[in-house]
Scaffold this motif. Sequence first.
Motif, short mmCIF file in Angstrom:
data_model
loop_
_atom_site.label_atom_id
_atom_site.label_comp_id
_atom_site.label_asym_id
_atom_site.label_seq_id
_atom_site.Cartn_x
_atom_site.Cartn_y
_atom_site.Cartn_z
N HIS A 28 -0.40 14.43 -4.01
CA HIS A 28 0.47 13.36 -3.65
C HIS A 28 -0.31 11.53 -3.72
CE1 HIS A 28 3.28 16.30 -2.50
NE2 HIS A 28 1.82 16.57 -1.50
N GLU A 30 -0.77 10.02 -6.46
CA GLU A 30 0.07 8.65 -6.80
C GLU A 30 0.54 8.00 -6.06
OE1 GLU A 30 3.01 8.97 -10.38
OE2 GLU A 30 0.77 10.17 -10.75
N LYS A 31 1.53 8.98 -5.16
CA LYS A 31 2.56 8.44 -4.03
C LYS A 31 1.66 7.73 -3.25
CE LYS A 31 5.64 12.03 -5.13
NZ LYS A 31 6.74 13.28 -4.36
N LEU A 32 0.80 7.99 -2.40
CA LEU A 32 0.18 7.71 -0.77
C LEU A 32 -0.75 6.45 -0.95
CD1 LEU A 32 0.18 10.54 0.57
CD2 LEU A 32 1.69 8.83 1.23
N ARG A 34 -1.65 3.70 -2.55
CA ARG A 34 -1.37 2.18 -2.27
C ARG A 34 -0.61 1.73 -1.06
NH1 ARG A 34 0.80 3.79 -6.46
NH2 ARG A 34 0.35 2.98 -8.63
N ASN A 35 -0.63 3.15 -0.38
CA ASN A 35 -0.88 2.77 1.39
C ASN A 35 -1.75 1.97 2.05
OD1 ASN A 35 -0.55 3.81 4.41
ND2 ASN A 35 0.99 4.77 3.89
#
Length: 70
Positions: A28, A30-32, A34-35
Amino acid sequence: GCFYKKDLRTGERACPFNSLYWHFHDRHREKLERNPRIGMAYRTWDKMSNVARAATLEQANGYLELIEEI
């Protein structure tokens, strides 16, 4: 009294949570990534050698194949 060793990511007695944690983050990314809270995990992951990352993912895949038996 746990059979698994919490400090190991790979090997017969490696704690399943370790490799499964990294497997989840790798899948995951790509989704995570940047958090801000999770980004630290990716910096740690990126510091691991390619061999260590591959072995960790292989370990996790083995656990996922046997998830009902763990």
